[in-house]
Design an enzyme around this catalytic site. Structure first.
Site, PDB file in Angstrom:
ATOM      1  N   GLU A 364     -24.150 127.837  80.298  1.00 40.09           N
ATOM      2  CA  GLU A 364     -25.031 126.719  79.910  1.00 40.09           C
ATOM      3  C   GLU A 364     -26.515 127.050  79.943  1.00 40.09           C
ATOM      4  OE1 GLU A 364     -23.906 123.276  82.198  1.00 40.09           O
ATOM      5  OE2 GLU A 364     -22.320 122.794  80.784  1.00 40.09           O
ATOM      6  N   GLU A 435     -15.277 123.586  78.765  1.00 43.45           N
ATOM      7  CA  GLU A 435     -15.287 122.603  79.850  1.00 43.45           C
ATOM      8  C   GLU A 435     -15.206 121.205  79.247  1.00 43.45           C
ATOM      9  OE1 GLU A 435     -18.389 122.809  82.853  1.00 43.45           O
ATOM     10  OE2 GLU A 435     -18.515 124.982  82.648  1.00 43.45           O
TER      11      GLU A 435
HETATM   12  C1  GAL Z   1     -20.975 121.956  83.735  1.00 46.96           C
HETATM   13  C2  GAL Z   1     -21.099 123.258  84.488  1.00 46.96           C
HETATM   14  C3  GAL Z   1     -20.070 123.383  85.588  1.00 46.96           C
HETATM   15  C4  GAL Z   1     -19.999 122.119  86.378  1.00 46.96           C
HETATM   16  C5  GAL Z   1     -19.657 121.014  85.444  1.00 46.96           C
HETATM   17  C6  GAL Z   1     -19.429 119.708  86.134  1.00 46.96           C
HETATM   18  O1  GAL Z   1     -22.148 121.620  83.109  1.00 46.96           O
HETATM   19  O2  GAL Z   1     -20.964 124.328  83.611  1.00 46.96           O
HETATM   20  O3  GAL Z   1     -20.382 124.452  86.423  1.00 46.96           O
HETATM   21  O4  GAL Z   1     -21.212 121.886  86.982  1.00 46.96           O
HETATM   22  O5  GAL Z   1     -20.726 120.846  84.533  1.00 46.96           O
HETATM   23  O6  GAL Z   1     -18.948 118.808  85.210  1.00 46.96           O
END
Ligand code: GAL
Length: 776
Positions: A364, A435
């Protein structure tokens, strides 16, 4: 020949900020690797307690053959190490997630001191910014002593993408003119042997006309090569034969499209932090496979080799990435260390068949042309056989990788689960969602049913969207288990409750979403609590059942309510949508034989409304109810009685709900929920046999689940104190007095060098429960 010896025992440890401390052994603690200087209690912590400096010390007495020298290899030290040989500084290493080697030379007797700085040094990736995970501490992975000749092997690479050919190449130092013999083995059987000679520091040979079995998700067939450099060095490398490709229209394994379904994994454990021995690493891979997943992302760093070994063995694909979280350092030191992580990750792990993608961008992070051009170039040189990805949360950002890997947090509980591909990247880019869910909806194990079921529904919704998003290779959810984090993330107690498992690795309702989609065996889990008293207005509105059965039959106190089907309307792209039950009266009203079917349906609707609206009916519904009473000469009390019998809430007779899953008309799974049933404590050991003679201590996780007989999920409000008693050749690596949190807990026991039968007994108000562990 080169000799490798594990050096995980007989270390001495002290908290100090200088290597020049008093060497009086009494002041030091004797420890074994992997080691965590801090105990990570899963609760509010002082974040600084583990970000300290520590000193480790070990004395070596070795006999070297002529021409042999000593190298020490450390698999992981968090986060910075400075090495001293007999008090003289000889080297250092920066970064917790890749191995480091210390060249000791021709020394037979020496004392090594390692000053470990576990602070989050902003000059070392992933640190420098604010981040949603913590860097743990200590020499948290294992270590090896390598006795090698000046002529020795460097890296060995095995490439096998089709079943006929295996290419083996490598480097060798001070070895020009020496022979290299490579045997290709299927288990113990030699398949073929080839010879070559080292020229200009390298060698390469190719096995042809083979007919190897493919490595794939259901059948992860593994082979190995044994490489011998004359009588100087020997290396065994395991490999699998497979091709893997992300294409604009999806992911192909061995030429066949596979829709990827996975979860992200952190490598932390309660109490142990990062310091878990191989068996616990492997257990995580087993749990992921058990959920039916086919891919895991090692967010956000290279993980332990034994985890990857288990992924190879189990057929679990891996997306491995470099350490980082949103922050990119501007100075050369940070950036070079980032590139060094790319190099070390690929050099360490390129032979794992499970790895199908390298993550070469800081998770990110913003675009950074200079850094990511170099990172991609380096990855492609080191491993031309694999594609690169770079996880971002940016739409249509600069695309230097091969696969557009995107964290899609667009789903907030309404609408489509994922964005359409065209909104994220180009149509002709290979595309993977890396994710989803996560912070959008945290759910603790002890949250009420509305919360835990909503988390499950979101996973359902997004999986459904993943199947219908054109040009998407699949999706990897956030995340496998709850994890430790910094205080500016998570729930204020430095835990992010984003897992489908909790920190102890016990399943939340959401875990059954995956199980029910992907398992072949019958799965049925009632995700909803059936206790009206825990719900607003005491009204049971719906029950969600995660299942792969064709229908679910529901009984109330042994009376059939009805047979319900998976909700294909709401989840048209899932193989096994949830069964959502909103009518708890159903066929039960047949007892009111004076009513026609139509009248029963209308009475059921009315009674449900009484419950849902806490007795406040609209004018029209009140009129309907009045007419009903008039028509059948019923009193108000009789109407109340009907309500209590069929809807029930506050204080009505205890209910027993039986859910039966049917396939082809046969009951193949069932769950019975009966409030008031005595709870019991189940102990689930990750292993009942431990090894005392491995490279280091062996560990078993004994998961604790408090549940009622017949129920699948643990009891969310069971906070039960317990004590642990250990007899025999194991020691406790978790507290002897503890408490289940939301019906869940975990005990870790580890070997201590002796063999025999061990017993671990948990004492609590629920009685005593014992697990037997054999140490062999
Ligand atoms: C994302 C990040 C993860 C975690 C996640 C929580 O933005 O890549 O490491 O923090 O959010 O939802």
């Amino acid at each position: 020949m080169t000799r490798e010896v594990a050096i995980n025992t007989d270390w001495y440890f002290i908290e100090a900020d200088s290597p020049y401390v008093d060497f009086d052994d009494h002041k030091w603690k004797r420890i074994e690797l992997p080691h965590s200087p801090s105990v990570f209690y899963p609760s509010y912590r002082d974040e600084k307690t583990h970000q300290r400096t520590w000193v480790y010390r070990k004395t070596f007495e070795i006999e070297l053959e002529s021409d042999q020298e000593v190298v020490l290899r450390f698999e992981g030290i968090a986060n910075r190490a400075c090495f001293y040989l007999d008090g003289r500084e000889v080297g250092s290493h920066y970064g917790a997630y890749v191995p480091c080697e210390l060249q000791v030379g021709r020394k037979e007797n020496f004392t090594l001191t390692v000053l470990v700085d576990s602070s989050e040094d902003p000059s070392i990736p992933p640190f420098g910014g604010s981040m949603d995970y913590i860097g743990f501490c200590g020499i948290y992975r294992s270590a090896t002593l390598v006795l090698r000749h000046s002529a020795h092997l460097g890296g060995v690479r095995v490439v096998c993408q089709d079943s006929e050919r295996v290419r083996v190449s490598g480097s060798a130092f001070n070895a020009d003119g020496l022979s290299v013999t490579v045997g290709l083995y299927d288990e113990q059987t030699l398949v073929q042997q080839l010879n070559s000679t080292v020229t200009d520091g390298s060698f390469e040979l190719c096995f042809e006309s083979l007919s190897l079995q493919r490595w794939d998700v259901p059948h992860p067939k593994l082979y190995h090569v044994q490489v011998e450099l004359a009588d100087k060095d020997r290396r065994t490398v395991r490999f699998g034969c497979r091709s893997a490709r992300f294409e604009p229209d999806g992911f192909s394994l061995n030429g066949e499209k596979v829709h990827l379904v996975g979860l992200n994994r952190h490598q932390d454990w309660p109490y142990l932090g990062y310091a878990a021995s191989a068996s616990l690493q492997r257990e995580d891979a087993r749990l992921l496979k058990e959920l039916g997943l086919n891919i895991v992302r090692t967010s956000h760093y290279p993980q332990d080799g034994s985890f990857l070994d288990a992924c190879d063995e189990l057929g679990l694909l891996v997306f491995e990435e470099i350490p980082g979280w949103q922050y990119i350092g501007r100075d050369e030191t940070w950036r070079n260390r980032c590139l060094e992580n790319v190099r070390m990750m690929i050099e360490r792990d390129a032979n794992h068949p499970s790895i199908v993608l390298w993550g070469v961008r800081i998770n990110e992070s913003p675009d950074d042309h200079e850094l990511y051009e170099r990172a991609n170039k380096l990855a492609r040189i080191l491993d031309p056989t694999r594609q690169t990805g770079g996880v971002r949360n940016l739409l249509h950002s600069e695309f230097l990788e091969d696969v557009y890997t995107y964290n899609d947090f667009s789903y907030g509980g309404k609408g489509r689960g994922l964005l359409a591909k065209r909104k994220v990247c180009k149509k002709d880019s290979p595309y993977l969602v890396t994710e989803y869910c996560g912070h959008m909806y945290p759910a603790k194990r002890y949250d009420c049913t509305e919360v835990t079921v909503e988390l499950a529904m979101r996973h359902y919704r997004i999986l459904d969207a993943a199947h219908s998003t054109k040009g998407l290779s699949g999706s990897i959810g956030w995340c496998m288990h709850d994890y430790f984090t910094h205080a500016n993330f998570g729930s204020g107690d430095q835990i992010c409750y984003h897992g489908v498992l909790d920190l102890e690795r016990n399943p939340k309702a959401a875990a059954f979403v995956y199980l029910s989609q992907l398992k072949d065996e019958p799965v049925l889990c009632v995700l909803s609590a059936m206790d009206g008293g825990d719900l607003p207005k005491g009204f049971l509105e719906r029950a969600v059942v995660a299942t792969n059965c064709q229908t679910v039959r529901l009984y109330y106190n042994d009376q059939l309510v009805g047979e319900f089907e998976p909700d294909f309307k709401a989840f048209p792209h899932l193989k096994h949508p949830p069964v959502i039950i909103e009518d708890f009266i159903g066929d039960r009203l047949k007892s009111e034989s004076y009513l026609s079917d139509r009248q029963r349906r209308s009475l059921a609707r009315l009674l449900a409304k009484v419950g849902k609206q806490a007795g406040r009916l609209t004018f029209v519904d009140t009129l309907r109810m009045g007419l009903f009473l008039l028509r059948y000469h019923k009193t108000y009390e009789a109407a109340v009685n009907l309500f209590v019998t069929y809807v029930g809430n506050w204080g009505s007779k205890l209910a027993s709900w039986r859910f039966e899953g049917l396939i082809d008309g046969k009951v193949v799974a069932s769950e019975t929920i009966e409030a008031g049933t005595a709870p019991m404590m189940d102990l689930l050991p990750s292993a009942t046999t431990l090894l005392s003679d491995g490279p280091t201590y062996d560990t078993a996780a004994i998961r604790i689940q408090v549940r009622q007989k017949g129920r699948v999920l643990v009891l969310p409000y069971a906070m039960i104190a317990y004590t642990v008693e250990v007899e025999g050749p194991v020691v406790l690596a978790s507290p002897a007095t503890d408490c289940t949190i939301g019906g869940s807990g975990v005990i870790y026991v580890r070997t201590c060098g002796e063999k025999g039968d061990a017993r671990v007994t948990v004492h609590s108000v629920l009685g005593d429960t014992t697990v037997r562990v054999i140490v062999s």
